[in-house]
Design a protein around this motif. Structure first.
Motif, PDB file in Angstrom:
ATOM      1  N   ILE A   1      49.973  18.015  26.188  1.00  0.00           N
ATOM      2  CA  ILE A   1      49.176  18.371  25.650  1.00  0.00           C
ATOM      3  C   ILE A   1      48.742  17.497  24.997  1.00  0.00           C
ATOM      4  O   ILE A   1      48.138  16.492  25.852  1.00  0.00           O
ATOM      5  CB  ILE A   1      49.258  19.360  24.603  1.00  0.00           C
ATOM      6  CG1 ILE A   1      49.746  20.456  24.759  1.00  0.00           C
ATOM      7  CG2 ILE A   1      47.746  18.963  23.983  1.00  0.00           C
ATOM      8  CD1 ILE A   1      49.914  21.674  23.828  1.00  0.00           C
TER       9      ILE A   1
ATOM     10  N   SER B   1      48.409  14.567  28.466  1.00  0.00           N
ATOM     11  CA  SER B   1      47.586  15.453  29.107  1.00  0.00           C
ATOM     12  C   SER B   1      46.087  14.963  28.379  1.00  0.00           C
ATOM     13  O   SER B   1      44.505  13.819  29.672  1.00  0.00           O
ATOM     14  CB  SER B   1      47.569  16.797  29.358  1.00  0.00           C
ATOM     15  OG  SER B   1      47.276  17.254  28.435  1.00  0.00           O
ATOM     16  N   ARG B   2      45.654  14.727  27.497  1.00  0.00           N
ATOM     17  CA  ARG B   2      44.858  14.530  26.477  1.00  0.00           C
ATOM     18  C   ARG B   2      43.846  13.199  27.478  1.00  0.00           C
ATOM     19  O   ARG B   2      43.385  12.319  27.226  1.00  0.00           O
ATOM     20  CB  ARG B   2      45.132  14.700  25.922  1.00  0.00           C
ATOM     21  CG  ARG B   2      43.637  15.580  25.032  1.00  0.00           C
ATOM     22  CD  ARG B   2      43.687  16.078  23.781  1.00  0.00           C
ATOM     23  NE  ARG B   2      42.782  17.272  24.101  1.00  0.00           N
ATOM     24  CZ  ARG B   2      42.350  18.429  23.264  1.00  0.00           C
ATOM     25  NH1 ARG B   2      42.178  18.103  21.916  1.00  0.00           N
ATOM     26  NH2 ARG B   2      42.037  19.186  23.460  1.00  0.00           N
TER      27      ARG B   2
ATOM     28  N   THR C   1      42.317  15.856  29.921  1.00  0.00           N
ATOM     29  CA  THR C   1      41.792  16.805  30.562  1.00  0.00           C
ATOM     30  C   THR C   1      42.724  17.943  28.734  1.00  0.00           C
ATOM     31  O   THR C   1      43.890  16.824  28.432  1.00  0.00           O
ATOM     32  CB  THR C   1      42.689  17.015  31.304  1.00  0.00           C
ATOM     33  OG1 THR C   1      44.172  17.096  31.306  1.00  0.00           O
ATOM     34  CG2 THR C   1      42.213  16.410  32.503  1.00  0.00           C
ATOM     35  N   GLY C   2      42.593  19.113  28.857  1.00  0.00           N
ATOM     36  CA  GLY C   2      42.861  19.926  28.210  1.00  0.00           C
ATOM     37  C   GLY C   2      43.134  21.060  27.955  1.00  0.00           C
ATOM     38  O   GLY C   2      42.356  21.634  28.652  1.00  0.00           O
ATOM     39  N   SER C   3      43.827  22.014  27.615  1.00  0.00           N
ATOM     40  CA  SER C   3      43.782  23.880  27.497  1.00  0.00           C
ATOM     41  C   SER C   3      43.898  24.268  26.658  1.00  0.00           C
ATOM     42  O   SER C   3      44.996  24.211  25.444  1.00  0.00           O
ATOM     43  CB  SER C   3      44.223  23.535  28.349  1.00  0.00           C
ATOM     44  OG  SER C   3      45.069  24.974  28.972  1.00  0.00           O
TER      45      SER C   3
ATOM     46  N   ALA D   1      44.640  27.655  25.704  1.00  0.00           N
ATOM     47  CA  ALA D   1      45.529  28.493  25.726  1.00  0.00           C
ATOM     48  C   ALA D   1      46.906  27.610  25.622  1.00  0.00           C
ATOM     49  O   ALA D   1      47.351  28.280  24.930  1.00  0.00           O
ATOM     50  CB  ALA D   1      45.863  29.069  26.721  1.00  0.00           C
ATOM     51  N   LEU D   2      46.968  26.308  25.993  1.00  0.00           N
ATOM     52  CA  LEU D   2      48.083  25.438  25.819  1.00  0.00           C
ATOM     53  C   LEU D   2      47.873  25.139  24.768  1.00  0.00           C
ATOM     54  O   LEU D   2      49.363  25.506  23.693  1.00  0.00           O
ATOM     55  CB  LEU D   2      47.977  24.062  26.685  1.00  0.00           C
ATOM     56  CG  LEU D   2      48.602  24.731  28.376  1.00  0.00           C
ATOM     57  CD1 LEU D   2      48.566  23.442  28.305  1.00  0.00           C
ATOM     58  CD2 LEU D   2      50.423  25.063  28.149  1.00  0.00           C
ATOM     59  N   GLN D   3      46.857  24.802  23.987  1.00  0.00           N
ATOM     60  CA  GLN D   3      46.853  24.641  21.915  1.00  0.00           C
ATOM     61  C   GLN D   3      47.570  25.909  21.177  1.00  0.00           C
ATOM     62  O   GLN D   3      48.201  25.779  20.485  1.00  0.00           O
ATOM     63  CB  GLN D   3      45.209  23.727  21.951  1.00  0.00           C
ATOM     64  CG  GLN D   3      45.521  22.485  22.812  1.00  0.00           C
ATOM     65  CD  GLN D   3      44.094  21.913  22.150  1.00  0.00           C
ATOM     66  OE1 GLN D   3      43.281  22.830  21.863  1.00  0.00           O
ATOM     67  NE2 GLN D   3      43.358  20.829  22.493  1.00  0.00           N
TER      68      GLN D   3
ATOM     69  N   GLY E   1      38.566  30.828  27.304  1.00  0.00           N
ATOM     70  CA  GLY E   1      39.934  30.774  27.425  1.00  0.00           C
ATOM     71  C   GLY E   1      41.252  30.290  26.423  1.00  0.00           C
ATOM     72  O   GLY E   1      42.368  29.716  26.735  1.00  0.00           O
TER      73      GLY E   1
END
Length: 193
Positions: free
Chosen positions: A48, A51-52, A57-59, A61-63, A143
């Motif tokens: 995370i 990628s940030r 980018t970020g998600s 759902a992943l957080q 999301g």
């Protein structure tokens, strides 16, 4: 393995000891398996952050999965922490007690504090979890993860696991008091927390 001061332990001693051993084995297995979540959390959090920082980018759902993983790790390892004597203990007099007096304190603490707390936690969370399952509760954020109800299920599961571990601790200490036996935990020095 515990050693009994008499030559042949009675059937009740063996029966109660088998209950203690089974409960401890269950919580130890769950604790060891859940501990691997920490590795997954490190990898996921690293992904995370990278990628940030690098790709902007970020998600969500992943957080949220990091939060869910942390909650699962914490809740599933509570009973295991008790087995390992890793819980916080306010130790003013306990360290100076004899093994018999320590067994009394631990048995009463498990019976009067830990077991009621665990049962209360299970009871209070039950309707909360049932409602979450009925509506298949999902994240309120777009999301986000759609399995909030699964996370909430861990609350009563944790209460049940803690209640079982409290029962195990009470029974183990009652065996110490009644049959005056030593187990491996007696030979380890309690670590101050």
């Amino acid at each position: 393995m515990p050693s009994l001061n008499s030559s042949s332990p009675p059937w009740l001693f063996r029966f109660v000891l088998s209950i203690v051993t089974a409960i401890n084995a269950l919580n130890a297995l769950l604790g060891r398996c859940a501990a691997w979540l920490s590795v997954m959390l490190v990898v996921l959090m690293s992904y995370i952050v990278i990628s940030r920082a690098l790709f902007d980018t970020g998600s969500l759902a992943l957080q949220e999965s990091v939060t869910y993983g942390h909650a699962a790790l914490f809740m599933l390892c509570m009973g295991y922490t008790i087995i390992l004597r890793g819980h916080v203990r306010v130790d003013v007099f306990y360290r100076r007690f004899s093994p018999l007096n320590k067994a009394w304190v631990d048995a009463l603490g498990g019976l009067l504090l830990l077991l009621p707390f665990a049962l209360f936690m299970t009871y209070v969370s039950w309707d909360f979890v049932v409602r979450a399952w009925q509506i298949r509760e999902a994240s309120s954020d777009p999301g986000g993860l759609t399995i909030v109800y699964c996370l909430k299920t861990l609350i009563p599961v944790t209460g049940i696991l803690l209640a079982l571990q409290a029962l195990s601790e009470v029974l183990r200490n009652l065996l110490k008091i009644t049959y005056i036996y030593e187990d491996s935990a007696d030979n380890e020095e309690d670590s101050p927390c």
